[in-house]
Scaffold this motif. Sequence first.
Motif, PDB file in Angstrom:
ATOM      1  N   THR A   1     -10.024  -2.071 -72.177  1.00 50.44           N
ATOM      2  CA  THR A   1     -11.074  -1.221 -71.601  1.00 50.44           C
ATOM      3  C   THR A   1     -11.942  -1.981 -70.600  1.00 50.44           C
ATOM      4  O   THR A   1     -12.531  -1.370 -69.719  1.00 50.44           O
ATOM      5  CB  THR A   1     -11.974  -0.594 -72.696  1.00 50.44           C
TER       6      THR A   1
ATOM      7  N   LEU B   1      -0.808   1.418 -69.047  1.00 50.93           N
ATOM      8  CA  LEU B   1      -1.394   0.082 -68.879  1.00 50.93           C
ATOM      9  C   LEU B   1      -0.376  -0.867 -68.270  1.00 50.93           C
ATOM     10  O   LEU B   1      -0.707  -1.666 -67.388  1.00 50.93           O
ATOM     11  CB  LEU B   1      -1.857  -0.477 -70.226  1.00 50.93           C
TER      12      LEU B   1
ATOM     13  N   MET C   1      -5.245   7.028 -73.186  1.00 47.09           N
ATOM     14  CA  MET C   1      -4.619   5.861 -72.551  1.00 47.09           C
ATOM     15  C   MET C   1      -3.394   5.449 -73.364  1.00 47.09           C
ATOM     16  O   MET C   1      -3.377   5.582 -74.583  1.00 47.09           O
ATOM     17  CB  MET C   1      -5.639   4.717 -72.477  1.00 47.09           C
TER      18      MET C   1
ATOM     19  N   ALA D   1     -13.930   2.739 -71.802  1.00 46.41           N
ATOM     20  CA  ALA D   1     -13.657   2.283 -70.427  1.00 46.41           C
ATOM     21  C   ALA D   1     -14.599   2.960 -69.431  1.00 46.41           C
ATOM     22  O   ALA D   1     -15.055   2.327 -68.474  1.00 46.41           O
ATOM     23  CB  ALA D   1     -12.204   2.552 -70.049  1.00 46.41           C
TER      24      ALA D   1
ATOM     25  N   GLU E   1      -9.930   4.413 -76.329  1.00 52.00           N
ATOM     26  CA  GLU E   1      -9.719   4.996 -75.013  1.00 52.00           C
ATOM     27  C   GLU E   1      -8.770   6.187 -75.131  1.00 52.00           C
ATOM     28  O   GLU E   1      -7.561   6.069 -74.880  1.00 52.00           O
ATOM     29  CB  GLU E   1      -9.139   3.906 -74.104  1.00 52.00           C
TER      30      GLU E   1
ATOM     31  N   LEU F   1      -9.903  -1.700 -67.367  1.00 48.29           N
ATOM     32  CA  LEU F   1      -9.910  -0.286 -66.989  1.00 48.29           C
ATOM     33  C   LEU F   1     -11.277   0.063 -66.394  1.00 48.29           C
ATOM     34  O   LEU F   1     -11.374   0.749 -65.370  1.00 48.29           O
ATOM     35  CB  LEU F   1      -9.621   0.599 -68.206  1.00 48.29           C
TER      36      LEU F   1
ATOM     37  N   LEU G   1      -6.402   7.312 -62.199  1.00 40.44           N
ATOM     38  CA  LEU G   1      -6.605   5.865 -62.091  1.00 40.44           C
ATOM     39  C   LEU G   1      -5.631   5.226 -61.097  1.00 40.44           C
ATOM     40  O   LEU G   1      -4.423   5.387 -61.211  1.00 40.44           O
ATOM     41  CB  LEU G   1      -6.389   5.228 -63.472  1.00 40.44           C
TER      42      LEU G   1
END
Lengths: 496, 496
Positions: A416, A168, A163, A289, A160, A419, A479
């Motif tokens: 993922t 996270l 990321m 993801a 990913e 996500l 996100l």
Amino acid sequence: MSSAYENLTKTFTRLSRFGHLSAIAGWDMMTMMPPGGSAPRGAALAELSVLQHEILTAKQVGQWLDEAEQTPLNDVEQANLFEMRRAYQQAALLPASLVEAKSIAGSRCEHAWRQQRPANDWQGFAENLQEVVRLSREEAEIRAQANGCSRYDALLDVFEPGMTSAKLDKTFGNIKSWLPELLQRIVEQQSREQVALPPGPFAVESQKHLALAVMKQLGFDFNAGRLDVSSHPFCGGVPEDVRITTRYNENEFISAMMGVIHETGHARYEQNLPKQWAGQPVALARSTAIHESQSLFFEKQLGRSAEFLNLLLPHVKQLLGDGPALEPANFIALNQRVKPGLIRVDADEVSYPAHVILRYEIERALIAGEVEVGDIPALWQEKMQALLGLDTTGNYRDGCMQDIHWTDGAFGYFPTYTLGAMYAAQLFQGVKKALPQVSELIREGNLQPVFDWLSQNIWQHGSRFSTRQLIENATGEDLNPRWFREHLENRYLNGL
Amino acid sequence: MSSAYENLTKTFTRLSRFGHLSAIAGWDMMTMMPPGGSAPRGAALAELSVLQHEILTAKQVGQWLDEAEQTPLNDVEQANLFEMRRAYQQAALLPASLVEAKSIAGSRCEHAWRQQRPANDWQGFAENLQEVVRLSREEAEIRAQANGCSRYDALLDVFEPGMTSAKLDKTFGNIKSWLPELLQRIVEQQSREQVALPPGPFAVESQKHLALAVMKQLGFDFNAGRLDVSSHPFCGGVPEDVRITTRYNENEFISAMMGVIHETGHARYEQNLPKQWAGQPVALARSTAIHESQSLFFEKQLGRSAEFLNLLLPHVKQLLGDGPALEPANFIALNQRVKPGLIRVDADEVSYPAHVILRYEIERALIAGEVEVGDIPALWQEKMQALLGLDTTGNYRDGCMQDIHWTDGAFGYFPTYTLGAMYAAQLFQGVKKALPQVSELIREGNLQPVFDWLSQNIWQHGSRFSTRQLIENATGEDLNPRWFREHLENRYLNGL
């Protein structure tokens, strides 16, 4: 004379052709190959993978990259070059000896796990896993030094790009703050409902016809792909020829049907990647993801919505026969049941994030060296209690030994899934903004405007933008777990 | 340090792994691939074939061959080295420009032929074919100079090492001296019989079960292969995973059943090639004609014998239903009908050699430059009259345009069909000498001793011996058309 950039595009076209053969031979291995083909197929694929690695990491490729980076290029070419550099670096970074050692340790661990899991043999498994963890830490250390980041972030970046564990921690922290309570409320509310199970049996041939009808409804291009059977469903092949699989159970048809809807989401993304850059890295899917967001958009946002389930019902009744369990309200309830359980792959969309967050927290600490393999069962037990209120003491088989991912050293993959679920909810929110009448469209079976939106906002861009840019362009923000929460509350508490 | 011979074995192992991927991707193309996969699959297979050619013709390979030929080696290693030299020479001889030109001209000619044949468009076809012939002559000239033989013999040697037109003229001349009269006598004799056709329809699923039952009876190893459907039946894959195909027609089941028996003969040869040398040239099938001898041994010697047909009948009746056409005598007569016709692939085993000899004579003269493409229709007409008493004037579609072989420039291939039929008859004679009770064994369904004989005399040797040596070891003499003639007379005139 060709420019450095042209030489690179030729090299990556060549690599994509070898990738095509690897994808088809890999698909065949899972769907068609008799057992006797196993050893020579493994040797043939390994030989091809050595060749692909040699081509990608050739000294010349590094020189062309340096040179091309000094050349004026348009936006798409720049994005392509960026992805080429990334692929080169990821492949060239690790010494061949480490790649081989990890591959051998992973194969050994996975192979033994197939026997150890049913035998609940944690001690035997832990021994092999220690070696996989040791080598994954070595890999992580090398990648971390090259990227200037933490060990775990370096592995995360493989699956990913962009990321980080900081990001996270923030989003997963948000989910943890409301999920256990939400789950409890939903379970309590559903405990008052009676749901009837369709009795079956359901002939495999009829289930296959249902699967094909659903794929058709969802716009799968049968000129550029097919559906087959494998013991673990997947989406493989190449964008021009996407191979999805499912497995059928005569006693229950919903798993296969929903599995096919899920894989069709992956497939439509692949089938609609930008053709004009085919063979180049910029034409590939953005990330793991984002790929999962497409399958979950299809399966959860569309597939398990009341509107879509009503659309499916006539096909289901026609092919599998009618009955009280196929009354609309019952059929919808069947597909929206929430029941916390031990097994991740069987989890509903409300409890699923708990399974992922638990694994994320453990693997991050493992790679950082803060915990050891021997600590896993206790951590598993503690987190299952906290997040899902379930006890797994002594049950390794349905606890920390249930997944294949760690056996192969795929640390950084688990996040993922969730996500993807969050991106799917956020993208569906984007669709709702663009098409306020979307529920009506789904109810009528007029899904084309939804697919057009996905194509224009996600599919056609391949890897042209970073994940963050892609999501911001599509939805106006980075996100945001809010949309996932709203989706769960609306569907499971408010009946919307 | 590795010896030159060891380096060669490593190189050929690597080539066989790439060959594995090419075989599986090729099989997939014919059986599974949707149309959209066509262009990228073609590009991927071409890329692989360029790589294989580069590996095989690398300068180092030539040096290793020279060096290894000065080294003491055992018998098998010598045979292996001989085959390596042959593969290297055949590949290194032609300039890349000619290989490419021939491939392009062949593809164009074949592609256009698919439309031109149904349209009976000889003029259009002849134009493309001229270019294919021109390039094939060029290829033949280069090979002829290297081998010190005639042009046509040089092409023949590609498919059938050691075979010459002098030898073909002798055996085919022998066949021509008795075939037309024999054919006439058989047709006359059969004209007095009444043969009933099974009415059908025959469900594809039932035909498939019959095919699988026949394959099992014939010892096909399902652990190392499978049966699928393709528009042109073939035997592909690799020895550890042999893929055979058939096609079903609901109105008639005998073609599919006999086709499966034929491909099973090819498959058992592949499945039983010497495993201890796997990946090396010496482990490959001996030649095109020997391969065809195995499929024809299965289809004609075994499959169409009264004993074997009686053995099949219970399966046929169980799966497809009974009826007067399945009375033993009628079922045997159905499978042994002789009827000269225009189409080679539909020909019975008595008229088949006439189709092959006609093509052999024309293609030999074409490559020698004694005739031109424009002369083909008249030659075809003349030879069809002489050999089968049939008229093809103006009917190019079912005359000289019926085959795919010439479109691709596969001159030198046709003779291997009839060589295969002769070898099959001669090998069956060898079986009869070793197992005088063979008819009884077949009648009882105890085929294992026959397969053991084939394995010991043909299959297990791969390419260890020359074709001539192989046949002499197995039957005590070189190719002798007498056994083929006796087989035809016994079966079709004497009812043995």
